[in-house]
Scaffold this motif. Structure first.
Motif, PDB file in Angstrom:
ATOM      1  N   TYR A 218     -46.824   4.346 -48.134  1.00 21.24           N
ATOM      2  CA  TYR A 218     -46.734   3.521 -49.169  1.00 21.24           C
ATOM      3  C   TYR A 218     -46.594   2.036 -48.914  1.00 21.24           C
TER       4      TYR A 218
ATOM      5  N   ASN B 158     -45.587   5.486 -59.497  1.00 24.81           N
ATOM      6  CA  ASN B 158     -45.038   5.629 -58.030  1.00 24.81           C
ATOM      7  C   ASN B 158     -45.907   6.965 -57.693  1.00 24.81           C
TER       8      ASN B 158
ATOM      9  N   LEU C 280     -45.243   9.131 -55.472  1.00 24.95           N
ATOM     10  CA  LEU C 280     -44.217  10.138 -55.017  1.00 24.95           C
ATOM     11  C   LEU C 280     -44.195  10.901 -56.455  1.00 24.95           C
TER      12      LEU C 280
ATOM     13  N   PHE D 136     -32.865   6.111 -52.723  1.00 27.94           N
ATOM     14  CA  PHE D 136     -34.053   5.555 -52.829  1.00 27.94           C
ATOM     15  C   PHE D 136     -33.834   4.519 -54.039  1.00 27.94           C
TER      16      PHE D 136
ATOM     17  N   PHE E 294     -40.254  -0.568 -55.436  1.00 28.44           N
ATOM     18  CA  PHE E 294     -39.313   0.420 -54.636  1.00 28.44           C
ATOM     19  C   PHE E 294     -39.259   0.118 -53.156  1.00 28.44           C
TER      20      PHE E 294
ATOM     21  N   GLU F 264     -37.758   5.087 -49.522  1.00 27.63           N
ATOM     22  CA  GLU F 264     -38.226   6.192 -49.762  1.00 27.63           C
ATOM     23  C   GLU F 264     -38.403   7.104 -48.437  1.00 27.63           C
TER      24      GLU F 264
ATOM     25  N   LEU G 275     -35.706   8.770 -46.425  1.00 33.08           N
ATOM     26  CA  LEU G 275     -35.279  10.158 -47.072  1.00 33.08           C
ATOM     27  C   LEU G 275     -36.500  11.088 -46.818  1.00 33.08           C
ATOM     28  N   LEU G 276     -37.772  10.859 -47.016  1.00 33.37           N
ATOM     29  CA  LEU G 276     -38.814  11.805 -46.705  1.00 33.37           C
ATOM     30  C   LEU G 276     -38.533  12.198 -45.227  1.00 33.37           C
TER      31      LEU G 276
ATOM     32  N   ARG H  47     -29.976  10.716 -52.233  1.00 35.25           N
ATOM     33  CA  ARG H  47     -30.959  11.514 -51.338  1.00 35.25           C
ATOM     34  C   ARG H  47     -31.094  13.009 -51.732  1.00 35.25           C
TER      35      ARG H  47
ATOM     36  N   PHE I 205     -33.214  13.250 -55.064  1.00 34.20           N
ATOM     37  CA  PHE I 205     -34.662  13.054 -54.578  1.00 34.20           C
ATOM     38  C   PHE I 205     -35.368  14.050 -53.724  1.00 34.20           C
ATOM     39  N   LYS I 206     -34.914  14.537 -52.601  1.00 37.91           N
ATOM     40  CA  LYS I 206     -35.507  15.486 -51.859  1.00 37.91           C
ATOM     41  C   LYS I 206     -35.807  16.933 -52.797  1.00 37.91           C
TER      42      LYS I 206
END
Length: 341
Positions: A34, A88, A90, A127, A157, A160, A163-164, A186, A189-190
């Motif tokens: 990204y 986004n 994602l 994030f 943003f 990310e 975290l990914l 986190r 998000f995940k």
């Protein structure tokens, strides 16, 4: 190295973290990258990869009674966040229910000029989406590498990648002035992305089992293809591929209908039966390393699943003989079109 990681609502676990940064680097992972080209000053990662080249990030494990956090927001705030987040990559494929969870779990955060929002080398816990203000990204030994703006900016943003990929922060982000952000924890998000990936894998595996040309593949190979698929949608009369262009993708029609056209004596002429769900196209250019031999146009609104050239070559190479049978049928159609039979 290995670290013990326990986040709120997340059971303790040990993770192997091959770290150099939190940004992907290879061309093959471009869909996961990204960062724009202008951001190339960010350090390149050394990330453990699986067979397809995807990142082997640890799945998040939550307690049975886990619930995502909820932070109250006004309707205008919700609408602005939905608009910002849905653009986004994602979150672009999330359903309304998953998107609601994401928006509800975001917490408003304010930062003063000069305040570090994240610091290079630290573990990622949030994030961020910037609503207002400007942030500056710095990399140790390099200096400032880019700016990030608010809702109206092309990129609003950050955070990310750590975290990914379960990697420490690759850079420091500092508020250039007063900044208003929305932070997503986190775990939420995940968990949302993980659930979405599993749903997509199951859905596409079921669909791929009904595609005759893929019948010789093993269950594992079909799952790998399902993971590699990208969704592309096309409006009626939209050209999907154009005769004479370079070929980069293989297409399987999930829904809708397309027609194959070739320029014969200055006229666009149909050179195959209409293609519907389960049918495929675009393979000949990839097999023969040639430019597109025909134009493919959507007859009505159509959704296709696509596989990039590298994945096609590696996963579908064993099917080349079967795929070439399609070439023989296509050649016959072209000859019939030329003779008018």
């Amino acid at each position: 190295h290995t670290r013990q990681s326990t986040m709120p609502g997340e059971e303790g676990k040990t993770e192997d973290v091959p770290y150099d940064s939190d940004a992907p680097s290879s061309e093959e992972d471009s869909e996961d990258d990204y960062i724009d080209e202008e951001e190339s000053k960010l350090p390149a990662p050394v990330i453990k990869k699986g067979r397809r080249g995807t990142v082997m990030a640890a799945a998040v494990t939550v307690a049975e009674d886990w619930q995502p956090p909820v932070f109250e927001k006004g309707e205008a705030e919700k609408a602005a966040l939905v608009d910002a987040v849905s653009k986004n990559v994602l979150f672009s494929e999330l359903g309304s229910a998953e998107l609601d969870v994401i928006i509800s779990a975001m917490k408003k955060l304010d930062y003063s000029k000069g305040e570090d929002i994240i610091k290079q080398g630290e573990e990622g816990d949030l994030f961020y989406v910037v609503e207002d203000g400007e942030c500056e990204i710095y990399v140790e030994g390099v200096g400032k590498v880019m700016d990030i703006g608010g809702f109206g900016s092309p990129r609003n943003f950050f955070g990310e990648l750590a975290l990914l990929y379960d990697a420490p922060r690759a850079a420091t982000v500092t508020a250039a002035g007063p900044v208003v952000c929305w932070g997503l924890d986190r775990v939420t998000f995940k968990k949302i992305l993980q659930d979405q990936t599993q749903k997509q894998r199951s859905l596409y595996k079921t669909f791929l089992e009904q595609v005759p040309v893929l019948a010789p593949l093993s269950v594992y190979e079909k799952l790998t293809i399902a993971d590699a698929m990208q969704i592309r949608t096309f409006a009626a009369d939209e050209e999907i591929i154009v005769e004479g262009d370079e070929g980069y993708e293989f297409y399987i029609v999930e829904s809708g209908e397309v027609m194959c056209l070739k320029d014969i004596e200055g006229k666009q002429t149909s050179v195959s039966d209409p293609l519907g769900p389960g049918d495929y196209f675009g393979e000949l250019s990839l097999i023969n390393n040639e430019k597109r031999a025909a134009t493919v146009k959507a007859v009505k609104d159509t959704k296709c699943l696509t596989i990039d050239r590298k994945t096609f070559k590696r996963l579908l190479g064993p099917l080349e003989g079967i795929l070439r049978e399609h070439e023989e049928v296509y050649s016959k159609y072209v000859e019939d079109a030329k003779t008018g039979s």
